[in-house]
Every structure is written in C-alpha cells, then in structure tokens.
Write a protein that holds these residues in place. Structure first.
Motif, PDB file in Angstrom:
ATOM      1  N   ASP A   1       7.336  -4.320 -31.927  1.00  0.00           N
ATOM      2  CA  ASP A   1       6.900  -4.355 -33.366  1.00  0.00           C
ATOM      3  C   ASP A   1       5.240  -3.740 -33.489  1.00  0.00           C
ATOM      4  O   ASP A   1       4.363  -4.850 -33.152  1.00  0.00           O
ATOM      5  N   PRO A   2       5.090  -2.779 -33.584  1.00  0.00           N
ATOM      6  CA  PRO A   2       3.835  -1.895 -33.516  1.00  0.00           C
ATOM      7  C   PRO A   2       2.873  -2.663 -34.538  1.00  0.00           C
ATOM      8  O   PRO A   2       1.700  -2.321 -34.387  1.00  0.00           O
ATOM      9  N   THR A   3       3.181  -3.253 -35.572  1.00  0.00           N
ATOM     10  CA  THR A   3       2.275  -3.733 -36.607  1.00  0.00           C
ATOM     11  C   THR A   3       1.661  -4.934 -36.094  1.00  0.00           C
ATOM     12  O   THR A   3       0.625  -5.353 -36.488  1.00  0.00           O
ATOM     13  N   GLY A   4       2.087  -5.630 -35.029  1.00  0.00           N
ATOM     14  CA  GLY A   4       1.349  -6.765 -34.249  1.00  0.00           C
ATOM     15  C   GLY A   4       1.632  -8.006 -34.823  1.00  0.00           C
ATOM     16  O   GLY A   4       1.232  -9.080 -34.560  1.00  0.00           O
ATOM     17  N   ILE A   5       2.647  -8.191 -36.192  1.00  0.00           N
ATOM     18  CA  ILE A   5       2.714  -9.253 -36.751  1.00  0.00           C
ATOM     19  C   ILE A   5       3.617 -10.225 -35.878  1.00  0.00           C
ATOM     20  O   ILE A   5       3.170 -11.453 -35.718  1.00  0.00           O
ATOM     21  N   THR A   6       4.556  -9.839 -35.200  1.00  0.00           N
ATOM     22  CA  THR A   6       5.462 -10.717 -34.397  1.00  0.00           C
ATOM     23  C   THR A   6       4.540 -11.049 -33.090  1.00  0.00           C
ATOM     24  O   THR A   6       4.756 -12.510 -32.880  1.00  0.00           O
ATOM     25  N   LEU A   7       3.958 -10.187 -32.643  1.00  0.00           N
ATOM     26  CA  LEU A   7       2.913 -10.800 -31.507  1.00  0.00           C
ATOM     27  C   LEU A   7       2.190 -11.773 -32.019  1.00  0.00           C
ATOM     28  O   LEU A   7       1.573 -12.747 -31.184  1.00  0.00           O
ATOM     29  N   GLU A   8       1.480 -11.631 -33.041  1.00  0.00           N
ATOM     30  CA  GLU A   8       0.431 -12.690 -33.568  1.00  0.00           C
ATOM     31  C   GLU A   8       1.160 -13.924 -33.730  1.00  0.00           C
ATOM     32  O   GLU A   8       0.680 -15.214 -33.390  1.00  0.00           O
ATOM     33  N   ILE A   9       2.435 -14.091 -34.494  1.00  0.00           N
ATOM     34  CA  ILE A   9       3.076 -15.294 -34.634  1.00  0.00           C
ATOM     35  C   ILE A   9       3.405 -15.896 -33.078  1.00  0.00           C
ATOM     36  O   ILE A   9       3.307 -17.272 -33.094  1.00  0.00           O
ATOM     37  N   ILE A  10       3.993 -15.098 -32.245  1.00  0.00           N
ATOM     38  CA  ILE A  10       4.373 -15.622 -31.096  1.00  0.00           C
ATOM     39  C   ILE A  10       3.343 -15.997 -29.948  1.00  0.00           C
ATOM     40  O   ILE A  10       3.351 -17.044 -29.330  1.00  0.00           O
ATOM     41  N   GLY A  11       2.470 -15.339 -29.928  1.00  0.00           N
ATOM     42  CA  GLY A  11       1.135 -15.517 -29.271  1.00  0.00           C
ATOM     43  C   GLY A  11       0.242 -16.479 -29.420  1.00  0.00           C
ATOM     44  O   GLY A  11      -0.327 -17.135 -28.687  1.00  0.00           O
ATOM     45  N   GLU A  12       0.354 -17.080 -30.859  1.00  0.00           N
ATOM     46  CA  GLU A  12      -0.678 -18.188 -31.257  1.00  0.00           C
ATOM     47  C   GLU A  12      -0.437 -19.280 -30.558  1.00  0.00           C
ATOM     48  O   GLU A  12      -1.339 -20.029 -29.812  1.00  0.00           O
ATOM     49  N   PRO A  13       0.939 -19.928 -30.544  1.00  0.00           N
ATOM     50  CA  PRO A  13       1.003 -21.030 -29.609  1.00  0.00           C
ATOM     51  C   PRO A  13       0.921 -20.760 -28.216  1.00  0.00           C
ATOM     52  O   PRO A  13       0.492 -21.926 -27.400  1.00  0.00           O
ATOM     53  N   MET A  14       1.008 -19.732 -27.523  1.00  0.00           N
ATOM     54  CA  MET A  14       0.714 -19.601 -26.029  1.00  0.00           C
ATOM     55  C   MET A  14      -0.618 -19.683 -26.003  1.00  0.00           C
ATOM     56  O   MET A  14      -1.185 -20.358 -24.902  1.00  0.00           O
ATOM     57  N   ARG A  15      -1.586 -18.914 -26.764  1.00  0.00           N
ATOM     58  CA  ARG A  15      -2.890 -19.070 -26.622  1.00  0.00           C
ATOM     59  C   ARG A  15      -3.400 -20.412 -26.878  1.00  0.00           C
ATOM     60  O   ARG A  15      -4.411 -20.942 -25.907  1.00  0.00           O
ATOM     61  N   ILE A  16      -3.057 -21.229 -27.535  1.00  0.00           N
ATOM     62  CA  ILE A  16      -3.531 -22.458 -27.805  1.00  0.00           C
ATOM     63  C   ILE A  16      -3.213 -23.475 -26.640  1.00  0.00           C
ATOM     64  O   ILE A  16      -3.891 -24.253 -26.174  1.00  0.00           O
ATOM     65  N   TYR A  17      -1.677 -23.234 -26.158  1.00  0.00           N
ATOM     66  CA  TYR A  17      -1.481 -24.069 -24.974  1.00  0.00           C
ATOM     67  C   TYR A  17      -2.416 -23.833 -23.901  1.00  0.00           C
ATOM     68  O   TYR A  17      -2.418 -24.583 -23.067  1.00  0.00           O
ATOM     69  N   LEU A  18      -2.591 -22.481 -23.558  1.00  0.00           N
ATOM     70  CA  LEU A  18      -3.444 -21.864 -22.594  1.00  0.00           C
ATOM     71  C   LEU A  18      -4.702 -22.548 -22.642  1.00  0.00           C
ATOM     72  O   LEU A  18      -5.304 -23.062 -21.673  1.00  0.00           O
ATOM     73  N   ARG A  19      -5.362 -22.552 -23.813  1.00  0.00           N
ATOM     74  CA  ARG A  19      -6.613 -23.275 -24.150  1.00  0.00           C
ATOM     75  C   ARG A  19      -6.774 -24.750 -23.488  1.00  0.00           C
ATOM     76  O   ARG A  19      -7.792 -25.130 -23.051  1.00  0.00           O
ATOM     77  N   GLU A  20      -5.571 -25.381 -23.679  1.00  0.00           N
ATOM     78  CA  GLU A  20      -5.535 -26.819 -23.390  1.00  0.00           C
ATOM     79  C   GLU A  20      -5.332 -27.132 -21.746  1.00  0.00           C
ATOM     80  O   GLU A  20      -5.431 -28.170 -21.290  1.00  0.00           O
ATOM     81  N   ARG A  21      -4.923 -25.992 -20.900  1.00  0.00           N
ATOM     82  CA  ARG A  21      -4.844 -26.228 -19.626  1.00  0.00           C
ATOM     83  C   ARG A  21      -6.028 -25.683 -18.935  1.00  0.00           C
ATOM     84  O   ARG A  21      -6.914 -25.104 -19.039  1.00  0.00           O
ATOM     85  N   ASP A  22      -6.308 -26.760 -18.166  1.00  0.00           N
ATOM     86  CA  ASP A  22      -7.829 -26.838 -17.299  1.00  0.00           C
ATOM     87  C   ASP A  22      -7.898 -25.498 -16.292  1.00  0.00           C
ATOM     88  O   ASP A  22      -8.961 -25.035 -16.145  1.00  0.00           O
ATOM     89  N   ASP A  23      -6.813 -24.957 -15.852  1.00  0.00           N
ATOM     90  CA  ASP A  23      -6.850 -23.873 -14.921  1.00  0.00           C
ATOM     91  C   ASP A  23      -6.352 -22.614 -15.279  1.00  0.00           C
ATOM     92  O   ASP A  23      -6.607 -21.591 -14.644  1.00  0.00           O
ATOM     93  N   ALA A  24      -6.461 -22.581 -16.633  1.00  0.00           N
ATOM     94  CA  ALA A  24      -6.178 -21.285 -17.242  1.00  0.00           C
ATOM     95  C   ALA A  24      -7.245 -20.011 -17.066  1.00  0.00           C
ATOM     96  O   ALA A  24      -6.736 -18.957 -16.693  1.00  0.00           O
ATOM     97  N   ILE A  25      -8.289 -20.455 -17.386  1.00  0.00           N
ATOM     98  CA  ILE A  25      -9.484 -19.311 -17.018  1.00  0.00           C
ATOM     99  C   ILE A  25      -9.289 -18.734 -15.423  1.00  0.00           C
ATOM    100  O   ILE A  25      -9.521 -17.607 -15.361  1.00  0.00           O
ATOM    101  N   ARG A  26      -9.305 -19.660 -14.693  1.00  0.00           N
ATOM    102  CA  ARG A  26      -9.210 -19.414 -13.204  1.00  0.00           C
ATOM    103  C   ARG A  26      -7.939 -18.621 -12.774  1.00  0.00           C
ATOM    104  O   ARG A  26      -8.137 -17.522 -12.220  1.00  0.00           O
ATOM    105  N   CYS A  27      -6.818 -18.967 -13.520  1.00  0.00           N
ATOM    106  CA  CYS A  27      -5.573 -18.113 -13.424  1.00  0.00           C
ATOM    107  C   CYS A  27      -5.620 -16.549 -13.898  1.00  0.00           C
ATOM    108  O   CYS A  27      -5.080 -15.816 -13.250  1.00  0.00           O
ATOM    109  N   VAL A  28      -6.543 -16.408 -15.033  1.00  0.00           N
ATOM    110  CA  VAL A  28      -6.544 -15.421 -15.628  1.00  0.00           C
ATOM    111  C   VAL A  28      -7.411 -14.567 -14.866  1.00  0.00           C
ATOM    112  O   VAL A  28      -7.114 -13.183 -14.459  1.00  0.00           O
ATOM    113  N   VAL A  29      -8.537 -14.892 -14.502  1.00  0.00           N
ATOM    114  CA  VAL A  29      -9.476 -14.092 -13.492  1.00  0.00           C
ATOM    115  C   VAL A  29      -8.607 -13.986 -12.232  1.00  0.00           C
ATOM    116  O   VAL A  29      -8.614 -12.638 -11.783  1.00  0.00           O
ATOM    117  N   SER A  30      -8.159 -14.726 -11.534  1.00  0.00           N
ATOM    118  CA  SER A  30      -7.154 -14.611 -10.380  1.00  0.00           C
ATOM    119  C   SER A  30      -6.140 -13.300 -10.566  1.00  0.00           C
ATOM    120  O   SER A  30      -6.232 -12.450  -9.678  1.00  0.00           O
TER     121      SER A  30
END
Length: 181
Positions: free
Chosen positions: A111-140
């Motif tokens: 979906d090149p419009t990005g609409i589906t990505l926005e809908i699906i990605g939002e819960p994942m981003r919210i959940y990752l913000r709640e994880r203490d080790d998320a930033i360390r994992c992204v950098v790693s």
C-alpha cells in the motif's frame, strides 16, 4: 448469444433471470480474487516474517485488494494477529522491532499510500514506547545488522557529502576566477 438463463431455485416461482456472460465471468473473477485475498490476508503475519522474499505474495495480495477493496479486512486481521502473536510480554523487543521493520517494507510494497502502515504501525509504536529496552534494541539492531534503514542513512550521507564536495569545487573555482580579474 452471450446470455445465460438461470432459473430460480424456488420451483413455485417461474421467474427467469438473464445474466450476461461477461457479468458472470466478472462475478466469478471477483469471487476468486476475494477468496485468494482472504487466504493471503490470513497469512500476512508469516508473509511479513520472510519479507523481502515474500514480495511476490504481497504483489498478488495487492492485486486482489485493488479489485476487491478489502483493505479494512486486511487491517483488522493484521491488528488481531499482531496483538495475539507479537504485542505481548512474551515477545522480545528485538523480535518486535524486527517484525516492525519488515512490516514497514512489506506495507510500503502493498500500500504505497501509507494508510495501512499508519493503521498497523501505530499499536506497534505505542507498545514499543512502553518497553524499557526498546531504544537499546533499536540501536543494537542498527549497529549489528546492515539493515535497509542503515543503508538508506549511509546513502543519504554519501549524497550529502557529494553535494557538499560539489559546492566546495564550485566555490573554489569561483574564487580562483575572482582572483584572476
């Protein structure tokens, strides 16, 4: 000549419907795309797991969705499977991030419009913000893997450096011309 007679299932009813052969073919094609799309939608979590090898499957699904317009069903199914299979305390942040990155690539393809990505990605981003080790994992993840994100960053850096080098050359050429005047 292209008409087909279809008798009603009710024997008491003598109504006869005439369907154009092209309409019948169109209805059958739509049904096939709908059923194939439903199958691919149910496989989306696994399709994303093997992205980018799954691009042919994504292109098949994209064609189905463009014909059937079942985008909302895709979104509902993906949200449900991500919640059930990924967004829980038993999943590691590393696995969630890996799946999130693959999801971005797969949904950009689908979906090149990005609409589906926005809908699906939002819960994942919210959940990752709640994880203490998320930033360390992204950098790693960025440091350990030669990821598409890192490649894109490096490419942009090279383009900026090349652009800056061109500016310096132009400026130095202009300065030398001024000195000769």
């Amino acid at each position: 000549d292209n008409d087909i007679e279809m008798k009603s299932h009710n024997d008491n009813d003598n109504n006869i419907q005439i369907l154009d052969l092209n309409d019948l073919i169109s209805n059958i094609q739509h049904f096939v795309f709908e059923k194939f799309g439903e199958m691919r939608i149910s496989e989306m979590f696994d399709i994303i797991l093997v992205y980018p090898q799954s691009i042919p499957s994504l292109l098949d699904l994209k064609e189905c969705l463009n014909i059937t317009s079942e985008w909302r069903q895709l979104q509902i199914s993906m949200l449900s499977s991500f919640k059930k299979r990924l967004l829980h305390h038993g999943a590691s942040s590393k696995d969630i991030i890996t799946q999130y990155i693959a999801t971005i690539g797969a949904l950009k393809e689908l979906d090149p419009t990005g609409i589906t990505l926005e809908i699906i990605g939002e819960p994942m981003r919210i959940y990752l913000r709640e994880r203490d080790d998320a930033i360390r994992c992204v950098v790693s993840h960025l440091i350990e893997n030669d990821t598409a994100l890192l490649k894109e960053f490096k490419q942009k850096q090279r383009l900026e450096w090349n652009h800056n080098d061109d500016d310096v050359k132009v400026d130095s050429d202009d300065d030398s011309d001024d000195d000769n005047d």
